[in-house]
Motif scaffolding. Structure first.
Motif, PDB file in Angstrom:
ATOM      1  N   ASN A 176       0.797  -1.232   0.000  1.00  0.00           N
ATOM      2  CA  ASN A 176       0.000   0.000   0.000  1.00  0.00           C
ATOM      3  C   ASN A 176       0.822   1.270   0.000  1.00  0.00           C
ATOM      4  O   ASN A 176       0.372   2.290  -0.530  1.00  0.00           O
ATOM      5  N   ASN A 234      -6.871  -6.339  -5.004  1.00  0.00           N
ATOM      6  CA  ASN A 234      -6.779  -4.880  -5.068  1.00  0.00           C
ATOM      7  C   ASN A 234      -5.411  -4.376  -4.638  1.00  0.00           C
ATOM      8  O   ASN A 234      -5.000  -3.279  -5.021  1.00  0.00           O
ATOM      9  N   LEU A 235      -4.691  -5.167  -3.860  1.00  0.00           N
ATOM     10  CA  LEU A 235      -3.324  -4.789  -3.489  1.00  0.00           C
ATOM     11  C   LEU A 235      -2.438  -4.696  -4.723  1.00  0.00           C
ATOM     12  O   LEU A 235      -1.557  -3.831  -4.807  1.00  0.00           O
ATOM     13  N   THR A 244      -6.362   0.563  -3.344  1.00  0.00           N
ATOM     14  CA  THR A 244      -6.689  -0.740  -2.759  1.00  0.00           C
ATOM     15  C   THR A 244      -8.070  -0.741  -2.117  1.00  0.00           C
ATOM     16  O   THR A 244      -8.827  -1.702  -2.252  1.00  0.00           O
TER      17      THR A 244
END
Length: 198
Positions: free
Chosen positions: A23, A49-50, A179
């Motif tokens: 992130n 989503n990372l 994310t």
């Protein structure tokens, strides 16, 4: 550190460490490290989503992308009053504390609706006036500086546009925002943490 050592280190990381790395630090990693991080995310079945958060950090965001992230942030409910009637904004709050010969200045990012930011500023003003001026010579000087800085900062959040501080916050947290942009609870938690950081 060689590639195999890095792979081994990542294998030993806790999930939260991998998530934090993805992130916030992808753009500071060497290019050959990125596939290792991505592979570790997939191996652990962490959120896909990372991977998007990593990719968005590796390129210069367009003005439209920044505006989109700003819109996502500003439309969230305020973490202080839980209202959505005003767009969120941010400023840097300056606090001064003195004790005999020592004066300390602490700056905090505050992200909330304009009314709650005004409350942060008012509370800080009272505490600065009460606790900031005791040490000489810097106590009175730093106290006056803090009052002026907070007054100037609060003016910028009353405007309809996002403050420069909020724009900077978005740039610094673009991976995390990408994310969590489709996860309202995670995004709300992330934004609420901002006001509790010392």
């Amino acid at each position: 550190m060689d590639i195999e050592s890095i792979k081994k280190n990542y294998r030993n990381f806790e999930d939260y460490q991998i998530i934090e790395l993805a992130n916030t630090s992808a753009n500071s990693l060497r290019p050959e490290i990125i596939p290792i991080l991505e592979e570790e995310i997939k191996r652990r079945n962490l959120s896909e989503n990372l991977l998007k958060g990593i990719q968005v950090q590796l390129k210069e965001p367009t003005p439209d992308e920044i505006q989109n992230y700003l819109s996502i942030v500003r439309q969230q409910s305020c973490s202080e009053c839980h209202s959505k009637t005003q767009k969120l904004n941010a400023f840097i709050l300056t606090n001064v504390r003195s004790a005999i010969f020592v004066t300390t200045t602490r700056k905090q990012l505050k992200l909330a609706c304009p009314d709650c930011l005004e409350k942060f500023k008012s509370g800080s003003t009272q505490k600065n006036l009460l606790l900031g001026w005791w040490a000489f010579p810097w106590g009175p000087i730093k106290t006056i500086q803090s009052l002026l800085a907070n007054h100037k900062a609060i003016k910028s959040v009353r405007e309809d546009k996002p403050s420069d501080i909020l724009v900077s916050f978005v740039y610094q947290n673009i991976g995390k925002l990408e994310t969590d942009k489709d996860n309202p609870n995670a995004l709300k938690h992330f934004l609420s943490q901002t006001n509790n950081l010392s």
